[in-house]
Motif scaffolding. Structure first.
Motif, mmCIF file in Angstrom:
data_model
loop_
_atom_site.group_PDB
_atom_site.id
_atom_site.type_symbol
_atom_site.label_atom_id
_atom_site.label_comp_id
_atom_site.label_asym_id
_atom_site.label_seq_id
_atom_site.Cartn_x
_atom_site.Cartn_y
_atom_site.Cartn_z
ATOM 1 N N LEU A 203 -13.174 10.428 -2.358
ATOM 2 C CA LEU A 203 -12.456 9.635 -1.808
ATOM 3 C C LEU A 203 -12.774 9.087 -0.331
ATOM 4 N N GLY A 204 -13.281 9.775 0.369
ATOM 5 C CA GLY A 204 -13.672 9.388 1.855
ATOM 6 C C GLY A 204 -15.161 8.772 1.965
ATOM 7 N N SER A 205 -15.905 8.637 0.699
ATOM 8 C CA SER A 205 -17.200 8.009 0.783
ATOM 9 C C SER A 205 -17.340 6.646 0.313
ATOM 10 N N ASN A 206 -18.575 5.932 0.372
ATOM 11 C CA ASN A 206 -18.392 4.601 0.014
ATOM 12 C C ASN A 206 -18.866 4.442 -1.457
ATOM 13 N N LEU A 207 -17.885 4.844 -2.054
ATOM 14 C CA LEU A 207 -18.063 4.882 -3.492
ATOM 15 C C LEU A 207 -17.884 3.565 -4.292
ATOM 16 N N THR A 240 -8.249 2.874 -4.825
ATOM 17 C CA THR A 240 -7.571 2.582 -3.649
ATOM 18 C C THR A 240 -6.396 3.349 -3.923
ATOM 19 N N MET A 241 -5.779 3.183 -5.127
ATOM 20 C CA MET A 241 -4.410 3.809 -5.282
ATOM 21 C C MET A 241 -4.294 5.401 -4.985
ATOM 22 N N ARG A 242 -5.581 5.913 -5.294
ATOM 23 C CA ARG A 242 -5.606 7.426 -4.930
ATOM 24 C C ARG A 242 -5.753 7.704 -3.498
ATOM 25 N N ARG A 243 -6.579 6.709 -2.913
ATOM 26 C CA ARG A 243 -6.783 6.715 -1.303
ATOM 27 C C ARG A 243 -5.404 6.810 -0.802
ATOM 28 N N MET A 244 -4.709 5.811 -1.293
ATOM 29 C CA MET A 244 -3.444 5.720 -0.513
ATOM 30 C C MET A 244 -2.289 7.144 -0.756
ATOM 31 N N GLU A 245 -2.402 7.608 -1.939
ATOM 32 C CA GLU A 245 -1.521 8.764 -2.169
ATOM 33 C C GLU A 245 -2.140 9.666 -1.355
ATOM 34 N N VAL A 246 -3.548 10.170 -0.897
ATOM 35 C CA VAL A 246 -3.644 11.206 -0.010
ATOM 36 C C VAL A 246 -3.354 10.729 1.297
ATOM 37 N N ALA A 247 -3.538 9.230 1.390
ATOM 38 C CA ALA A 247 -3.285 8.882 3.138
ATOM 39 C C ALA A 247 -1.863 9.322 3.318
ATOM 40 N N THR A 256 -3.179 10.913 12.831
ATOM 41 C CA THR A 256 -3.042 9.437 13.066
ATOM 42 C C THR A 256 -3.420 8.500 12.112
ATOM 43 N N VAL A 257 -3.285 7.191 12.232
ATOM 44 C CA VAL A 257 -3.656 6.433 11.288
ATOM 45 C C VAL A 257 -5.299 6.209 11.127
ATOM 46 N N THR A 258 -5.839 6.115 12.594
ATOM 47 C CA THR A 258 -7.125 6.184 12.514
ATOM 48 C C THR A 258 -7.946 7.190 11.749
ATOM 49 N N GLU A 259 -7.386 8.489 11.994
ATOM 50 C CA GLU A 259 -7.937 9.853 11.390
ATOM 51 C C GLU A 259 -7.808 9.689 10.022
ATOM 52 N N VAL A 260 -6.705 9.079 9.321
ATOM 53 C CA VAL A 260 -6.512 8.991 7.914
ATOM 54 C C VAL A 260 -7.492 7.830 7.418
ATOM 55 N N ALA A 261 -7.533 6.915 8.066
ATOM 56 C CA ALA A 261 -8.480 5.823 7.821
ATOM 57 C C ALA A 261 -10.020 6.356 7.440
ATOM 58 N N MET A 262 -10.478 7.091 8.373
ATOM 59 C CA MET A 262 -11.728 7.488 8.172
ATOM 60 C C MET A 262 -11.754 8.697 7.057
ATOM 61 N N TYR A 266 -12.222 4.537 4.873
ATOM 62 C CA TYR A 266 -12.226 3.305 5.820
ATOM 63 C C TYR A 266 -12.729 3.302 7.036
ATOM 64 N N GLU A 267 -13.839 2.616 7.404
ATOM 65 C CA GLU A 267 -14.293 2.800 8.602
ATOM 66 C C GLU A 267 -13.762 1.826 9.742
ATOM 67 N N ASN A 268 -12.897 1.043 9.228
ATOM 68 C CA ASN A 268 -12.086 0.157 10.051
ATOM 69 C C ASN A 268 -10.575 0.565 9.845
ATOM 70 N N PRO A 269 -9.785 1.060 10.750
ATOM 71 C CA PRO A 269 -8.297 1.445 10.594
ATOM 72 C C PRO A 269 -7.433 0.154 10.181
ATOM 73 N N SER A 270 -7.863 -0.933 10.683
ATOM 74 C CA SER A 270 -7.084 -2.192 10.216
ATOM 75 C C SER A 270 -7.139 -2.608 8.974
ATOM 76 N N LYS A 271 -8.450 -2.463 8.282
ATOM 77 C CA LYS A 271 -8.543 -2.710 6.884
ATOM 78 C C LYS A 271 -7.992 -1.697 6.024
ATOM 79 N N PHE A 272 -7.859 -0.584 6.477
ATOM 80 C CA PHE A 272 -6.992 0.603 5.827
ATOM 81 C C PHE A 272 -5.647 0.299 5.852
ATOM 82 N N SER A 273 -4.972 -0.179 7.071
ATOM 83 C CA SER A 273 -3.737 -0.591 7.217
ATOM 84 C C SER A 273 -3.496 -1.675 6.345
ATOM 85 N N ALA A 274 -4.245 -2.825 6.235
ATOM 86 C CA ALA A 274 -3.923 -3.853 5.064
ATOM 87 C C ALA A 274 -3.941 -3.492 3.707
#
Length: 289
Positions: A203-207, A240-247, A256-262, A266-274
């Motif tokens: 889930l944390g990789s560029n799959l 994406t759904m599984r990433r958000m469940e873990v998030a 923090t949002v930045t920690e969760v994004a990484m 997601y390398e960019n927290p704003s893209k994770f938030s979107a």
């Protein structure tokens, strides 16, 4: 189309670009509601592509990178470079990704264009072309010429309309060399289990879909359709759904949002938030409140 409706259409078109985080260097709309054109620089993206009622023609004008677009109708994945042309069908929900690139986009309302040109256009005619990246000198040259013509004369010149017809004829005559798509059964129990476990472990990789498909010894197209038949989700939609469940779990634990994004890839927290907002209706901080 009255001026108010035209302005709304133009604003909606630009809003779609804004949602992707881009500001077009050129954005034009035909007052008759036939065509919209924009050129912009896009940052790398991964997630859901918003459905449009228009047929989209896209010309890569700069950059080299990977692109993937997966819908029920079409599956596309490969390397895109300057001069390549892509097509997206109207009313086609899709998931996917693309690298940082510059693109010229031409959005066309097919029914209105048919009435103007007195030519019948069928979306199904473009199905084979929508699953390929086109490295066709004719398509690239015509789209570039339309871009330059639009900068000077807008979108209402006879040259522009004839150029669109040339593109349509070229794309409608395109036939994939591969065999026709055959019905695909849902993923078997073992393959489905292997796929879900593989996705969860990365889930944390560029799959990429290709990597998951490889686990099942299926080609990307067959795997995507079989995965959807088994789960109800396209692979990227499920990822994406599984990433958000873990998030959600991580946010509850105080990350923090930045920690969760990484952590969830997601390398960019704003893209994770979107992405989080798209699935949950609220941004991460709003969801916690």
């Amino acid at each position: 189309m009255n001026s108010k409706t035209w302005q709304q259409e133009h604003d909606d078109f630009n809003h779609r670009l804004t949602k992707l985080g881009v500001k077009p260097s050129l954005s034009l709309s035909d007052p008759n509601g036939l065509i919209q054109l924009a050129h912009a620089d896009f940052e790398a993206f991964e997630g859901n592509f918003e459905s449009s009622k228009r047929l989209m023609l896209n010309l890569c004008t700069a950059g080299v990178g990977k692109i993937g677009r997966f819908s029920e109708q079409t599956q596309l994945e490969g390397i895109i470079r300057s001069g390549d042309v892509l097509i997206a069908l109207p009313n086609s929900k899709a998931q996917g990704y693309f690298s940082r690139t510059s693109m010229l986009g031409i959005a066309i309302t097919l029914p209105a264009f048919e009435n103007t040109m007195d030519k019948k256009l069928c979306t199904d005619d473009f199905l084979p072309a929508a699953s390929s990246i086109h490295r066709d000198p004719l398509l690239g040259a015509v789209m570039t010429a339309l871009w330059r013509d639009a900068e000077t004369h807008g979108l209402t010149s006879a040259f522009f309309e004839q150029g669109i017809l040339v593109i349509f004829n070229q794309l409608a005559n395109y036939r994939k060399k591969t065999s026709l798509i055959r019905p695909v059964k849902p993923l078997s129990g073992n393959n489905l289990k292997r796929s879900l476990e593989f996705i969860d472990s990365r889930l944390g990789s560029n799959l990429r879909v290709a990597a998951v498909a490889k686990e099942t010894n299926l080609d990307i197209r067959t795997f995507t359709r079989a995965f959807r038949a088994a789960t109800g989700y396209a692979p990227f939609e499920y990822l994406t759904m599984r990433r958000m469940e873990v998030a959600k779990t991580l946010l509850h634990k105080g990350h923090t949002v930045t920690e969760v994004a990484m952590i969830v890839g997601y390398e960019n927290p704003s893209k994770f938030s979107a992405a989080f907002r798209r699935l949950n209706g609220k941004a991460p901080k709003e969801w916690l409140a």
